[in-house]
Design an enzyme around this catalytic site. Sequence first.
Site, mmCIF file in Angstrom:
data_model
loop_
_atom_site.group_PDB
_atom_site.id
_atom_site.type_symbol
_atom_site.label_atom_id
_atom_site.label_comp_id
_atom_site.label_asym_id
_atom_site.label_seq_id
_atom_site.Cartn_x
_atom_site.Cartn_y
_atom_site.Cartn_z
ATOM 1 N N CYS A 46 0.836 -1.211 0.000
ATOM 2 C CA CYS A 46 0.000 0.000 0.000
ATOM 3 C C CYS A 46 0.866 1.254 0.000
ATOM 4 O O CYS A 46 0.538 2.246 -0.660
ATOM 5 C CB CYS A 46 -0.900 0.039 1.229
ATOM 6 S SG CYS A 46 -1.998 -1.363 1.337
ATOM 7 N N ASP A 136 -21.337 11.558 -14.733
ATOM 8 C CA ASP A 136 -22.734 11.305 -14.380
ATOM 9 C C ASP A 136 -22.833 10.501 -13.073
ATOM 10 O O ASP A 136 -23.907 10.024 -12.712
ATOM 11 C CB ASP A 136 -23.454 10.557 -15.514
ATOM 12 C CG ASP A 136 -22.688 9.284 -15.938
ATOM 13 O OD1 ASP A 136 -21.663 8.965 -15.293
ATOM 14 O OD2 ASP A 136 -23.123 8.633 -16.901
HETATM 15 C C1 BEZ Z 1 0.559 -4.745 1.853
HETATM 16 O O1 BEZ Z 1 0.042 -3.672 1.602
HETATM 17 O O2 BEZ Z 1 1.763 -4.903 1.709
HETATM 18 C C2 BEZ Z 1 -0.245 -5.924 2.307
HETATM 19 C C3 BEZ Z 1 -1.373 -5.744 3.079
HETATM 20 C C4 BEZ Z 1 -2.088 -6.848 3.498
HETATM 21 C C5 BEZ Z 1 -1.703 -8.120 3.122
HETATM 22 C C6 BEZ Z 1 -0.607 -8.288 2.311
HETATM 23 C C7 BEZ Z 1 0.133 -7.179 1.903
#
Ligand code: BEZ
Length: 226
Positions: A46, A136
């Site tokens: 992330c 929309d």
């Molecule tokens: C990640 O963002 O690295 C991650 C999050 C949850 C499970 C596996 C990877």
Amino acid sequence: MGFNLGDEFPNFSAKTTAGDIKFHDWIGKDGWAILFSHPADFTPVCTTELGMVNKMVEKFKALNVKLIALSCDDVDSHSKWTEDILAFTKDAKFDFPIIADPKRDLAVQFGMLDPVEKDSKGLPLTCRAVFIVGPDYKLKLSMLYPATTGRNFDEIYRVVQSLQLTAYKKVATPANWQSGGDCMVIPSVKKEELATLFPAGVDTKTLPSGKEYLRFTPDPSKPAKK
Ligand code: BEZ
């Protein structure tokens, strides 16, 4: 619950790192939006994704697209996490909001729970969903990736270019299309309409079936080649 393409995306209320929002008001009039979700704050994939999106905000802005992330933690946690993301990406500012969804209300409503990954309390994490919403407020494209696979944001940028082109011109974009590449005339266009609709020309391929459906035309959003 999930969504079908063409459904109106809910005008949900949420707390974000940029204050409280109502989704449609936040999108505004005549704009596009991408809502993309994340399993959790302070997670490695992330962090790379949000860093990448932060670098691409201006490119999306040029397409009239606003970006908003969602992760199932609260605003305080998101704000602290953005400091890590900025340190990792060596950026000066973080340029899009992150929605807080600590109770997974939106994750459940939007069908975004990952079936496998759980947090330290055993609660399900959100998967990597992407919802592209048109002017929309209708859903134009969705993707669902598991938590363990990071997304390719160049591909998300590419599909926005295709969605915007095909929303306004009677073309579709072929496999691996890139902006500026040849497009396909959509099947509903009649042969007698081709010259008017596609002044740059149409190349109809000859096929064993004898059917004239493979019709290429230059990208109609680009200036005609001389
Ligand atoms: C990640 O963002 O690295 C991650 C999050 C949850 C499970 C596996 C990877």
